[in-house]
Scaffold this motif. Structure first.
Motif, PDB file in Angstrom:
ATOM      1  N   VAL A  98      44.195 -28.425 -53.882  1.00  0.00           N
ATOM      2  CA  VAL A  98      45.381 -27.666 -54.301  1.00  0.00           C
ATOM      3  C   VAL A  98      44.969 -26.572 -55.282  1.00  0.00           C
ATOM      4  O   VAL A  98      45.382 -25.414 -55.152  1.00  0.00           O
ATOM      5  N   MET A  99      44.122 -26.923 -56.258  1.00  0.00           N
ATOM      6  CA  MET A  99      43.669 -25.917 -57.219  1.00  0.00           C
ATOM      7  C   MET A  99      42.812 -24.857 -56.549  1.00  0.00           C
ATOM      8  O   MET A  99      42.951 -23.662 -56.834  1.00  0.00           O
ATOM      9  N   ASN A 100      41.920 -25.273 -55.627  1.00  0.00           N
ATOM     10  CA  ASN A 100      41.092 -24.301 -54.917  1.00  0.00           C
ATOM     11  C   ASN A 100      41.941 -23.306 -54.133  1.00  0.00           C
ATOM     12  O   ASN A 100      41.673 -22.101 -54.144  1.00  0.00           O
ATOM     13  N   PHE A 101      42.968 -23.802 -53.444  1.00  0.00           N
ATOM     14  CA  PHE A 101      43.835 -22.903 -52.689  1.00  0.00           C
ATOM     15  C   PHE A 101      44.607 -21.974 -53.631  1.00  0.00           C
ATOM     16  O   PHE A 101      44.808 -20.798 -53.313  1.00  0.00           O
ATOM     17  N   ALA A 102      45.026 -22.473 -54.783  1.00  0.00           N
ATOM     18  CA  ALA A 102      45.721 -21.626 -55.750  1.00  0.00           C
ATOM     19  C   ALA A 102      44.808 -20.498 -56.223  1.00  0.00           C
ATOM     20  O   ALA A 102      45.234 -19.342 -56.321  1.00  0.00           O
ATOM     21  N   PHE A 103      43.549 -20.817 -56.489  1.00  0.00           N
ATOM     22  CA  PHE A 103      42.599 -19.789 -56.917  1.00  0.00           C
ATOM     23  C   PHE A 103      42.355 -18.779 -55.797  1.00  0.00           C
ATOM     24  O   PHE A 103      42.280 -17.574 -56.034  1.00  0.00           O
ATOM     25  N   LEU A 104      42.233 -19.277 -54.556  1.00  0.00           N
ATOM     26  CA  LEU A 104      42.025 -18.377 -53.412  1.00  0.00           C
ATOM     27  C   LEU A 104      43.208 -17.434 -53.224  1.00  0.00           C
ATOM     28  O   LEU A 104      43.019 -16.238 -52.990  1.00  0.00           O
ATOM     29  N   MET A 105      44.417 -17.968 -53.291  1.00  0.00           N
ATOM     30  CA  MET A 105      45.598 -17.130 -53.092  1.00  0.00           C
ATOM     31  C   MET A 105      45.765 -16.113 -54.221  1.00  0.00           C
ATOM     32  O   MET A 105      46.422 -15.092 -54.040  1.00  0.00           O
ATOM     33  N   TRP A 129      42.677 -29.417 -67.946  1.00  0.00           N
ATOM     34  CA  TRP A 129      42.789 -30.868 -67.803  1.00  0.00           C
ATOM     35  C   TRP A 129      42.769 -31.283 -66.343  1.00  0.00           C
ATOM     36  O   TRP A 129      42.186 -32.313 -65.991  1.00  0.00           O
ATOM     37  N   GLY A 130      43.398 -30.500 -65.477  1.00  0.00           N
ATOM     38  CA  GLY A 130      43.363 -30.791 -64.040  1.00  0.00           C
ATOM     39  C   GLY A 130      41.951 -30.750 -63.505  1.00  0.00           C
ATOM     40  O   GLY A 130      41.516 -31.656 -62.786  1.00  0.00           O
ATOM     41  N   GLU A 131      41.210 -29.705 -63.848  1.00  0.00           N
ATOM     42  CA  GLU A 131      39.823 -29.600 -63.400  1.00  0.00           C
ATOM     43  C   GLU A 131      38.978 -30.754 -63.938  1.00  0.00           C
ATOM     44  O   GLU A 131      38.203 -31.370 -63.202  1.00  0.00           O
ATOM     45  N   PHE A 132      39.139 -31.057 -65.213  1.00  0.00           N
ATOM     46  CA  PHE A 132      38.353 -32.131 -65.830  1.00  0.00           C
ATOM     47  C   PHE A 132      38.661 -33.483 -65.186  1.00  0.00           C
ATOM     48  O   PHE A 132      37.753 -34.244 -64.858  1.00  0.00           O
ATOM     49  N   LEU A 133      39.947 -33.780 -64.980  1.00  0.00           N
ATOM     50  CA  LEU A 133      40.330 -35.083 -64.413  1.00  0.00           C
ATOM     51  C   LEU A 133      39.961 -35.206 -62.940  1.00  0.00           C
ATOM     52  O   LEU A 133      39.572 -36.287 -62.490  1.00  0.00           O
ATOM     53  N   VAL A 134      40.070 -34.119 -62.189  1.00  0.00           N
ATOM     54  CA  VAL A 134      39.615 -34.147 -60.791  1.00  0.00           C
ATOM     55  C   VAL A 134      38.119 -34.451 -60.765  1.00  0.00           C
ATOM     56  O   VAL A 134      37.656 -35.301 -59.997  1.00  0.00           O
ATOM     57  N   GLY A 135      37.355 -33.777 -61.619  1.00  0.00           N
ATOM     58  CA  GLY A 135      35.914 -34.021 -61.682  1.00  0.00           C
ATOM     59  C   GLY A 135      35.587 -35.450 -62.073  1.00  0.00           C
ATOM     60  O   GLY A 135      34.735 -36.094 -61.465  1.00  0.00           O
TER      61      GLY A 135
END
Length: 173
Positions: free
Chosen positions: A109-116, A85-91
């Motif tokens: 924020v999500m990109n950094f979470a995926f990177l970490m 839902w976060g990805e969909f709503l950001v898009g």
């Protein structure tokens, strides 16, 4: 000077609109795919714990690994809802130009979470594009719904700010 160009130039607003729609489509399709294809983050989270990002011999992000271990993995059901839902709503926000700066921020924020967690993918590129969108502020959503929504929000906030101001008490002499 560069910041002023990002925030005020109409040609830059057009370029930012193209970038915003491109990045939004990337987020929207990622979220859509997860929403309708029984997404389960528990394997990804478990892998982020067993194969954490390291810097030499040490963990690069020990607090993040602890967060995944103690909160995210035990609550994988919640994460399975929040991520798609976060990805969909950001898009959606980026494509429509609705609350654009906030959408760019939460995308970062999500990109950094995926990177970490150890996923490189397109995350660095997405972060770079989102930085320009966030730095541009209103200009990034100028050719979108922000043109209509942001003035309403600004008026509402100004009205609330006036109510919060304490009026000085008249001095009795």
């Amino acid at each position: 000077m560069f910041n002023q160009l990002l925030r005020e130039n109409n040609i830059v607003a057009v370029i930012l609109t193209v970038i915003r729609v491109y990045l939004g489509w990337h987020w929207l399709t990622a979220g859509w795919g997860k929403l309708f294809n029984s997404f389960d983050a528990s394997g990804f989270l478990a892998n982020a714990i067993t194969n954490p990002v390291t810097s030499g011999e040490e963990l690069a992000y020990p607090l993040y690994v602890k967060f995944i271990e103690s909160f995210a993995l035990p609550n994988a059901g919640l994460i399975n809802i929040l991520v798609p839902w976060g990805e969909f709503l950001v898009g959606l926000g980026l494509i429509l130009g609705c609350l654009t700066t906030y959408a760019a921020f939460f995308g970062m924020v999500m990109n950094f979470a995926f990177l970490m967690a150890g996923t490189i993918s397109s995350n660095p590129w997405d972060i770079l594009l989102a930085i320009f969108i966030a730095a541009a502020g209103y200009n990034a959503g100028k050719f979108g719904l922000d043109r209509f929504i942001m003035p309403i929000i600004s008026k509402k906030m100004a009205r609330n700010k006036k109510k919060d101001v304490v009026q000085p008490v008249a001095k009795i002499t």
